[in-house]
Scaffold this motif. Structure first.
Motif, PDB file in Angstrom:
ATOM      1  N   ALA A 145      19.177   0.543  -0.280  1.00 28.17           N
ATOM      2  CA  ALA A 145      17.727   0.760  -0.322  1.00 28.17           C
ATOM      3  C   ALA A 145      17.305   1.482   0.948  1.00 28.17           C
ATOM      4  CB  ALA A 145      16.997  -0.571  -0.460  1.00 28.17           C
ATOM      5  N   ASP A 146      17.934   2.627   1.198  1.00 30.18           N
ATOM      6  CA  ASP A 146      17.611   3.360   2.419  1.00 30.18           C
ATOM      7  C   ASP A 146      16.247   4.033   2.291  1.00 30.18           C
ATOM      8  OD1 ASP A 146      17.864   5.808   1.022  1.00 30.18           O
ATOM      9  OD2 ASP A 146      20.006   5.883   1.433  1.00 30.18           O
ATOM     10  N   ALA A 147      15.857   4.726   3.331  1.00 22.99           N
ATOM     11  CA  ALA A 147      14.511   5.289   3.381  1.00 22.99           C
ATOM     12  C   ALA A 147      14.414   6.667   2.751  1.00 22.99           C
ATOM     13  CB  ALA A 147      14.044   5.347   4.841  1.00 22.99           C
ATOM     14  N   GLY A 148      15.451   7.096   2.033  1.00 20.14           N
ATOM     15  CA  GLY A 148      15.460   8.444   1.488  1.00 20.14           C
ATOM     16  C   GLY A 148      14.565   8.630   0.281  1.00 20.14           C
ATOM     17  N   LYS A 149      14.596   9.814  -0.248  1.00 21.08           N
ATOM     18  CA  LYS A 149      13.811  10.171  -1.435  1.00 21.08           C
ATOM     19  C   LYS A 149      14.141   9.245  -2.605  1.00 21.08           C
ATOM     20  CE  LYS A 149      13.649  13.742  -5.033  1.00 21.08           C
ATOM     21  NZ  LYS A 149      14.150  15.067  -5.460  1.00 21.08           N
ATOM     22  N   LEU A 150      13.135   8.910  -3.372  1.00 21.49           N
ATOM     23  CA  LEU A 150      13.307   8.061  -4.548  1.00 21.49           C
ATOM     24  C   LEU A 150      13.041   8.895  -5.793  1.00 21.49           C
ATOM     25  CD1 LEU A 150      13.724   5.242  -5.827  1.00 21.49           C
ATOM     26  CD2 LEU A 150      11.250   4.917  -5.608  1.00 21.49           C
ATOM     27  N   PRO A 151      14.089   9.402  -6.455  1.00 17.32           N
ATOM     28  CA  PRO A 151      13.880  10.154  -7.694  1.00 17.32           C
ATOM     29  C   PRO A 151      13.267   9.259  -8.768  1.00 17.32           C
ATOM     30  CG  PRO A 151      16.102  10.473  -6.839  1.00 17.32           C
ATOM     31  CD  PRO A 151      15.502   9.333  -6.083  1.00 17.32           C
ATOM     32  N   THR A 168       5.967   9.292  -7.317  1.00 17.50           N
ATOM     33  CA  THR A 168       4.644   9.249  -6.688  1.00 17.50           C
ATOM     34  C   THR A 168       4.143   7.808  -6.606  1.00 17.50           C
ATOM     35  OG1 THR A 168       3.472   9.456  -8.786  1.00 17.50           O
ATOM     36  CG2 THR A 168       4.087  11.515  -7.642  1.00 17.50           C
ATOM     37  N   ALA A 169       3.132   7.599  -5.773  1.00 18.90           N
ATOM     38  CA  ALA A 169       2.539   6.260  -5.639  1.00 18.90           C
ATOM     39  C   ALA A 169       1.969   5.787  -6.968  1.00 18.90           C
ATOM     40  CB  ALA A 169       1.458   6.278  -4.565  1.00 18.90           C
ATOM     41  N   ASP A 170       1.363   6.696  -7.741  1.00 16.65           N
ATOM     42  CA  ASP A 170       0.792   6.308  -9.029  1.00 16.65           C
ATOM     43  C   ASP A 170       1.843   5.712  -9.956  1.00 16.65           C
ATOM     44  OD1 ASP A 170      -1.726   7.045  -8.305  1.00 16.65           O
ATOM     45  OD2 ASP A 170      -1.819   8.854  -9.554  1.00 16.65           O
ATOM     46  N   LEU A 171       2.981   6.414 -10.075  1.00 18.17           N
ATOM     47  CA  LEU A 171       4.043   5.910 -10.936  1.00 18.17           C
ATOM     48  C   LEU A 171       4.623   4.614 -10.379  1.00 18.17           C
ATOM     49  CD1 LEU A 171       5.933   6.130 -13.346  1.00 18.17           C
ATOM     50  CD2 LEU A 171       7.413   7.640 -11.986  1.00 18.17           C
ATOM     51  N   ALA A 172       4.809   4.564  -9.070  1.00 13.83           N
ATOM     52  CA  ALA A 172       5.361   3.353  -8.450  1.00 13.83           C
ATOM     53  C   ALA A 172       4.470   2.147  -8.720  1.00 13.83           C
ATOM     54  CB  ALA A 172       5.530   3.566  -6.947  1.00 13.83           C
ATOM     55  N   TYR A 173       3.168   2.329  -8.584  1.00 15.53           N
ATOM     56  CA  TYR A 173       2.249   1.219  -8.839  1.00 15.53           C
ATOM     57  C   TYR A 173       2.349   0.740 -10.290  1.00 15.53           C
ATOM     58  CZ  TYR A 173      -0.386   1.297  -4.414  1.00 15.53           C
ATOM     59  OH  TYR A 173      -0.776   1.180  -3.102  1.00 15.53           O
ATOM     60  N   LYS A 221       0.850  -1.189   0.000  1.00 13.22           N
ATOM     61  CA  LYS A 221       0.000   0.000   0.000  1.00 13.22           C
ATOM     62  C   LYS A 221       0.886   1.239   0.000  1.00 13.22           C
ATOM     63  CE  LYS A 221      -3.993  -2.110   2.239  1.00 13.22           C
ATOM     64  NZ  LYS A 221      -5.005  -2.021   3.319  1.00 13.22           N
ATOM     65  N   LEU A 222       0.716   2.075  -1.013  1.00 13.35           N
ATOM     66  CA  LEU A 222       1.534   3.266  -1.175  1.00 13.35           C
ATOM     67  C   LEU A 222       0.644   4.491  -1.302  1.00 13.35           C
ATOM     68  CD1 LEU A 222       3.951   1.856  -3.914  1.00 13.35           C
ATOM     69  CD2 LEU A 222       4.388   1.966  -1.449  1.00 13.35           C
ATOM     70  N   SER A 223       1.161   5.619  -0.894  1.00 17.11           N
ATOM     71  CA  SER A 223       0.438   6.884  -1.072  1.00 17.11           C
ATOM     72  C   SER A 223       1.449   8.021  -1.072  1.00 17.11           C
ATOM     73  CB  SER A 223      -0.596   7.095   0.042  1.00 17.11           C
ATOM     74  OG  SER A 223       0.032   7.163   1.308  1.00 17.11           O
ATOM     75  N   GLY A 224       1.062   9.128  -1.701  1.00 16.91           N
ATOM     76  CA  GLY A 224       1.940  10.292  -1.726  1.00 16.91           C
ATOM     77  C   GLY A 224       3.251  10.010  -2.424  1.00 16.91           C
ATOM     78  N   GLU A 225       4.342  10.544  -1.856  1.00 20.20           N
ATOM     79  CA  GLU A 225       5.672  10.290  -2.400  1.00 20.20           C
ATOM     80  C   GLU A 225       6.246   9.015  -1.795  1.00 20.20           C
ATOM     81  OE1 GLU A 225       8.038  13.769  -1.732  1.00 20.20           O
ATOM     82  OE2 GLU A 225       6.878  14.996  -3.146  1.00 20.20           O
ATOM     83  N   VAL A 226       6.819   8.191  -2.647  1.00 21.20           N
ATOM     84  CA  VAL A 226       7.308   6.874  -2.235  1.00 21.20           C
ATOM     85  C   VAL A 226       8.794   6.950  -1.917  1.00 21.20           C
ATOM     86  CG1 VAL A 226       7.595   4.473  -2.972  1.00 21.20           C
ATOM     87  CG2 VAL A 226       5.558   5.759  -3.656  1.00 21.20           C
TER      88      VAL A 226
END
Length: 444
Positions: free
Chosen positions: A102-108, A183-188, A62-67
């Motif tokens: 695979a740290d918890a930082g921002k995912l460009p 974003t969650a949309d792109l990640a999905y 389950k993802l939302s917002g910025e991943v």
């Protein structure tokens, strides 16, 4: 079915069974979930929503917002951990990311695309790209490739391969910069496509409305054959010999449709002409659905008093100690993922009117209609009784048998007695009333 519920149909051969309108065996495989659209032209947002529903249902992601990088890595790990299409051991998740972590930082965005390409086993293709091919591919997304830009050269190649291979839709990147947060949309979308590249997404011949759907159906049927899974069959064949069950079926999970269960009904039969006519019937009623044919082999006891069995490529028998045989018959399940729950509810009235035999005269019915047609849902449908399925699995193969729910513990205990090491999963689902009556021992 337990030994207290013997098979109530008897015939000299599979052909005679079909002639009187009865199945050669009656055990079928509920499909295992995921998602789908049922329109020819699907808006991008709808596709995104379907990937989200699929990934959440299939992998619990389950993802939302910025991943974050850690979230995306965990999701990729869930998919690769069950992937059957990998040519070798799954790569370590940190190795999918440029930083090797695979740290918890921002995912460009570019990192997400890079990781997805590697997870989808496209990296060798990517590294064949010249700068000219990279620039041409980037233009599809409205991006301009710049040497020594934000995106490293190898990652730029990976992004190009992602676009050309359909791992990401160009419009998913429109207005998005390579260094923007994923974003969650792109990640999905990326997660869904990685699953698809490993054969874990929807399997479908097409839609009822497709002009070539019948051709694809018939081709899939003729390409299928009797399924063999020796280790599983040792257990369930012994259960047949002991009259613990009266039948089971074998399926190959590579053909699972992975449809949305709330919109799906699965229909079992043995006659491909019946399937052709059923599709024609649904088309004539303007019902919209995605279709998948799942090859199935049904096994049951062929009694010696039925006479000498006639064997064919699609119907085999093996003698057993008491003079009877175990018969193995090629059959199929047709899974329909309807455009809506309301469309799904339209299915049964059509079957009861046009594919349910109630008398010897079959005028006005589809060819090969059974006294007790078999169709079922993994989600509740009003008026459908609940029964239980028992599943044994070995690799990609499953063996299973349906019973009345009150007989379930007897079947599980008997199978465990045959082989204490066997793992049996069971679950309840909803089946049509005629088949339920059949399990109760009623002919009609």
């Amino acid at each position: 079915m337990s030994k207290s519920r013997p098979l109530i149909h008897a015939a000299a051969s599979a052909a005679l069974l079909a002639a009187i309108g009865m199945p050669t065996a009656v055990w079928a495989t509920p499909a295992v979930p995921p998602a789908a659209a049922v329109v020819q032209s699907t808006p991008a947002k709808t596709v995104t929503n379907e990937w989200a529903a699929y990934i959440e249902r299939q992998y619990g992601v389950k993802l939302s917002g910025e991943v974050t990088r850690a979230q995306f890595a965990a999701a990729l790990g869930s998919i690769l951990g069950t992937a059957s299409g990998l040519t070798e051991a799954p790569p370590s998740i940190p190795s999918l990311f440029p930083q090797g972590t695979a740290d918890a930082g921002k995912l460009p965005v570019w990192e997400a695309l890079s990781a997805a390409v590697k997870a989808a086993e496209l990296k060798e293709l990517a590294y064949t790209y010249t700068e000219e091919k990279v620039a041409a591919a980037w233009k599809k997304a409205g991006w301009t490739y710049t040497k020594n830009g934000v995106v490293p050269h190898q990652a730029a190649q990976e992004l190009a391969a992602a676009l050309d291979s359909g791992l990401v839709a160009p419009d998913a990147l429109t207005g998005v910069t390579a260094n923007a947060a994923t974003t969650a949309d792109l990640a999905y979308q990326l997660l869904g496509k990685v699953a698809e590249f490993h054969g874990q997404s929807q399997n479908a011949l097409g839609y009822l409305s497709d002009d070539d759907i019948i051709g694809k159906l018939v081709q899939a049927w003729y390409e299928s054959q009797i399924i063999r899974a020796e280790d599983l069959q040792k257990v369930v064949d012994e259960a047949l010999k002991q009259n613990l069950i009266t039948g089971y079926n074998l399926k190959d999970t590579r053909f699972d449709p992975h449809f949305a269960p709330e919109r799906t009904i699965t229909y079992g039969h043995s006659d491909i002409v019946h399937a052709i006519q059923l599709i024609g019937l649904l088309r004539s009623e303007s019902i919209q659905a995605r279709v998948q044919l799942e090859p199935k082999t049904s096994a049951f006891v062929y009694l010696k008093e039925w006479g000498e069995p006639v064997q064919t490529e699609d119907y085999r028998v093996v003698p057993i100690e008491n003079g009877n045989h175990i018969a193995y018959a090629k059959e199929y399940d047709l899974s329909f993922e309807f455009a809506s729950v309301e469309e799904k509810q339209r299915f049964e009235p059509l079957i009861l009117r046009y594919a349910k035999r109630n008398q010897e005269d079959v005028t006005g019915l589809l060819k090969g209609s059974w006294w007790q047609p078999l169709y079922y849902s993994l989600t509740e449908l009003e008026g459908y009784p609940v029964i239980t399925n028992h599943v044994l699995k070995d690799g990609r193969f499953i063996a299973q048998t349906f019973t009345l729910s009150e007989q379930s513990q007897q079947v599980i205990g008997g199978l465990k007695k045959i082989n204490p090491a066997v793992t049996i999963s069971s679950y309840q689902f909803w089946v049509d009333q005629p088949f339920y009556q059949y399990l109760k021992g009623e002919y009609k």
